[in-house]
Enzyme design. Structure first.
Site, mmCIF file in Angstrom:
data_model
loop_
_atom_site.group_PDB
_atom_site.id
_atom_site.type_symbol
_atom_site.label_atom_id
_atom_site.label_comp_id
_atom_site.label_asym_id
_atom_site.label_seq_id
_atom_site.Cartn_x
_atom_site.Cartn_y
_atom_site.Cartn_z
ATOM 1 N N ASP A 416 0.650 -1.068 0.198
ATOM 2 C CA ASP A 416 0.049 -0.176 -0.104
ATOM 3 C C ASP A 416 1.024 1.263 0.097
ATOM 4 O O ASP A 416 2.001 1.235 0.199
ATOM 5 C CB ASP A 416 -0.975 -0.070 1.338
ATOM 6 C CG ASP A 416 -2.145 0.708 1.128
ATOM 7 O OD1 ASP A 416 -2.375 1.405 -0.100
ATOM 8 O OD2 ASP A 416 -3.107 0.652 2.137
ATOM 9 N N GLU A 419 2.655 7.035 -2.720
ATOM 10 C CA GLU A 419 2.529 8.288 -3.441
ATOM 11 C C GLU A 419 3.050 9.270 -2.728
ATOM 12 O O GLU A 419 3.423 10.142 -3.252
ATOM 13 C CB GLU A 419 1.060 8.177 -3.649
ATOM 14 C CG GLU A 419 0.427 7.135 -4.204
ATOM 15 C CD GLU A 419 -0.137 6.224 -3.331
ATOM 16 O OE1 GLU A 419 -0.878 5.243 -3.501
ATOM 17 O OE2 GLU A 419 0.063 6.389 -2.008
ATOM 18 N N ASP A 482 -8.848 3.422 -3.430
ATOM 19 C CA ASP A 482 -9.891 3.772 -2.465
ATOM 20 C C ASP A 482 -11.225 4.234 -3.392
ATOM 21 O O ASP A 482 -11.268 5.519 -3.469
ATOM 22 C CB ASP A 482 -9.490 4.870 -1.500
ATOM 23 C CG ASP A 482 -8.544 4.198 -0.550
ATOM 24 O OD1 ASP A 482 -8.400 2.910 -0.527
ATOM 25 O OD2 ASP A 482 -7.864 5.065 0.164
#
Length: 756
Positions: A416, A419, A482
């Protein structure tokens, strides 16, 4: 970045210098060209005393790919990182005359005008694909910021559509959009993207890859509506024009240049079930989910533990929370005994309370500010820092903790984040912070993928990654991030996945039912059908569980139906996966990728091809109403056998156990004999189902190590198997011919309805 104020003017404070003519041309040692182009016409020696002068280097890394490097000042040192590109022996051809200088690589040529107005043209087979004309290429300065940019504008033909630039959630066709290549954690509902790729593909026979890992601004038919503009704040900028002619050919060449996806293990194509994110769970909860799936005959392949397998405020320390998982090795052994693979969540951040923070700080493995202090902030985890993956020692340190988890019995990782990477930092290898912002995810996921490959072996490594940039396709699988539990978000997720496939990524998934919020039973069932007809399939949410019986009993039936359907399609899907691995053509394909000659497919974004032969149109309503486009030919609904002839639009209503799933005319679909797991011997008991083969047609199908050939002779199908070591069958309509193990040939008379 936009520089102009309408057609005639530049924005306040912006100045521009454009190449005006070719001053001189030289051949380079690698067979390319170096061209010097002053920014004003040279009429005499007085015009040779001021600049700027743009240096244009023309080169080719492989046939049908030509690169142009624009340089203003050459004095700055090389800036890292750079994309890892793979070349081949291109053998370019050079030609000169009074009018032009040109370089040819394969069928692609670039031609630069030596006299008259500045013009750079890219041609294939004598046809101009695109061009950079006067005042297109240039040096742009912004007095307000002190920024120095290199810009290029390439012509966009009438009716030409642009795709790609990563996983973007807006309209699939990029025309009219402004896109910044800058990774961000922005969900799926904005112009931001987790996976930014400075590559676009057109339906006009070419694509363009901008070889700059930092921020690149694209104006796609927006600032100048007849051109695609791209710019970066740099003294040196390289871009490659990639000839097709088809979109598939462009992807093949682009992925040959930047890397092709590894082939994920077959088990990863089965159903993944997650704990979800902030829900409460322990081994008893996990076991109840798994037993609930077994009792309801729902095949499950992977169980995923999300963030709270670790203690709060200590992500990541890679240690199981002893309060809820006191016996992790025993628990993992018990899960493995049930035939499951196990995935755990990780990220590249180290919270201040994690024991690894002090260790990483002392060893110099955490990213630092220019003053030498560790870079920290409180977003996501209090006081968190980033692992500095530019340091080999830091990568080895991070990998060692993953090795320990693999030794416990973990099989793969959900990588995950990656970024939110700051710029006010100093990297251990001296990398430029602006260029590292996007590239960080490449180093992060490569580190984890290499651990898996080294520990599990080639062909067994698989990630579930969120962030990416060019080249990250080498480390599958990627998921969409998401999304919300709405039909609108389901549609935007699909657009993102198709866009990512058009950017060189072979495998993609999404959170079935949506991540934020809890889906209604109807939405959940519609999303199940879409999710199980995706490359990879995962049940995951944020604050609520995603086991189907918590929605309604029909959800259990829907999940069982589509999971079994996907598992029976594994002989077909895994060969589509091999194609992604070997050629760079994705498993989930935008319609334009398969039908570039059909203008009806150019803007389609609510349907797709799953592999080369299955058309999927997800349903985005409770009622089951769906509209979809059928290309030319007579297509067959799978498994009902009902046919529909295109090209035309179709409106239908489907129950929760159905959706438009059509087989392409002329296809031979290999259907497996097993529906309980994805990693069975795919050729053992496979049935070759023929659909609409014309007279004289011959179709070759690969299944595992066996090559099957099906030929229509009159009203008879004849099939042969290269290595008939297992039973197999040939089918058309309601007729089936079975072959015992060792039988290499079969014949089948076509049903009356299939003799057209």
């Amino acid at each position: 970045m936009k520089f102009s104020d309408g057609y005639w003017l530049l924005r306040e404070g912006v100045t521009a210098a454009h190449p005006a003519q070719v001053l001189d041309v030289a051949e380079t040692a690698d067979g390319g060209l170096e061209i010097h182009a002053p920014a004003r016409p040279v009429h005499g020696r007085g015009d040779l005393m001021t600049g700027p002068v743009l240096t244009l280097a023309v080169h080719t890394p492989m046939p049908d790919v030509i690169g142009l490097t624009l340089t203003h000042f050459t004095g700055e040192p090389p800036r890292r990182p750079v994309f890892a590109l793979t070349g081949a022996d291109p053998r370019p051809e050079l030609s000169h005359d009074d009018e032009h200088v040109s370089l040819t690589s394969g069928a692609l040529s670039v031609r630069v005008a030596r006299s008259g107005p500045w013009q750079v043209e890219f041609l294939a087979h004598g046809r101009v694909l695109t061009a950079s004309g006067p005042q297109g290429m240039g040096i742009m300065r912004d007095a307000a910021t002190g920024g120095h940019y290199l810009r290029e504008q390439l012509d966009l033909g009438v009716g030409s559509a642009v795709y790609g630039l990563g996983e973007r959630f807006g309209p699939l066709v990029r025309n009219g959009q402004a896109v910044d290549i800058w990774n961000a954690d922005g969900g799926t509902a904005t112009e931001q993207a987790y996976k930014n790729v400075p590559f676009y593909l057109t339906d006009a026979g070419y694509g363009v890859f901008v070889d700059h890992p930092g921020r690149v601004g694209f104006e796609v038919g927006s600032e100048t509506v007849s051109r695609v503009q791209f710019s970066a704040e740099t003294q040196r900028l390289t871009y490659y024009v990639i000839h097709g002619p088809t979109p598939k050919d462009i992807l093949r060449r682009y992925t040959a240049l930047t890397g092709r996806p590894a082939l994920p293990p077959a088990w990863s194509f089965g159903l993944w079930l997650s704990t979800s994110f902030t829900t409460s769970y322990d081994e008893e909860t996990v076991t109840s989910f798994i037993e609930g799936m077994r009792e309801r005959e729902l095949p499950l392949s992977v169980f995923h533990f999300d963030c709270f397998w670790m203690r709060e405020f200590q992500w990541c320390d890679f240690r199981w929370d002893p309060r809820v998982f006191p016996d992790p090795e025993g628990m993992l052994a018990r899960l493995k005994a049930k035939g499951l693979h196990v995935c755990v969540w990780i990220n590249p951040y180290i919270a201040q309370r994690s024991p690894l923070f002090a260790e990483g700080k002392a060893l110099g493995h955490l990213l630092r500010r220019p003053d030498g202090s560790v870079w920290q902030w409180d977003m996501w985890q209090p006081g968190m820092a980033l692992v500095d993956f530019t340091s080999p020692a830091a990568r080895e340190w991070y990998a060692s903790h993953l090795e320990a988890l693999l030794a416990q019995g973990v099989d793969c990782f959900k990588t995950d984040f990656g970024e939110r990477v700051p710029e006010d930092v100093e990297w251990s290898d001296g990398s430029d912070p602006e260029r590292m912002h996007n590239y960080y995810t490449y180093l992060y996921n490569r580190t984890v993928f290499d651990v898996l490959r080294g520990h599990r072996g080639e062909g067994e490594a698989v990630l579930f990654a969120r962030s990416a940039t060019a080249g990250s396709q080498k480390f599958p699988v990627h998921w969409g991030g998401d999304c919300e539990a709405t039909y609108a978000s389901m549609a935007e997720s699909l657009r993102g996945g198709l866009s990512l496939g058009l950017s060189g990524f072979g495998f993609w998934s999404h959170d079935i039912g949506g991540f934020e919020g809890t889906p209604t039973p109807a939405l959940f069932k519609r999303w199940l059908a879409f999710g199980l007809l995706s490359s990879h399939s995962r049940l995951h949410g944020s604050s609520s569980y995603r086991v189907p019986w918590l929605f309604d009993e029909e959800s259990v039936d829907v999940l069982r139906h589509f999971t079994r359907l996907k598992l029976r399609l594994m002989p077909y899907l895994y060969e589509a996966a091999r194609t992604a691995h070997e050629e760079g053509v994705p498993v989930m394909r935008a319609m334009v990728l398969e039908f570039p000659e059909d203008p009806g497919c150019a803007h389609l974004e609510r349907q797709y091809m799953l592999g080369p032969d299955l058309l999927v149109a997800p349903v985005f309503s409770d009622e089951g109403d769906v509209s979809y486009y059928v290309p030319d030919g007579t297509w067959t609904h799978h498994p009902s056998g009902r046919t529909v002839t295109g090209p035309r639009w179709v409106r239908e209503r489907h129950g929760f156990l159905g959706l438009p799933l059509l087989v392409r005319p002329g296809a031979v679909l290999p259907v497996g004999a097993h529906a309980d797991r994805p990693d069975y011997p795919h050729a053992d008991g496979v049935t070759l189902r023929a659909y609409g083969l014309t007279r004289g047609a011959q179709v070759t199908v690969r299944v595992a190590d066996v090559t099957f050939t099906v030929v229509r002779e009159g009203d008879t199908l004849r099939a042969s198997a290269s290595e008939p070591s297992a039973p197999w069958a040939l089918a058309a309509g309601d007729r089936v011919a079975h072959a015992e193990a060792g039988t290499g040939f079969l014949t089948l008379d076509l049903p009356e309805q299939d003799r057209w």
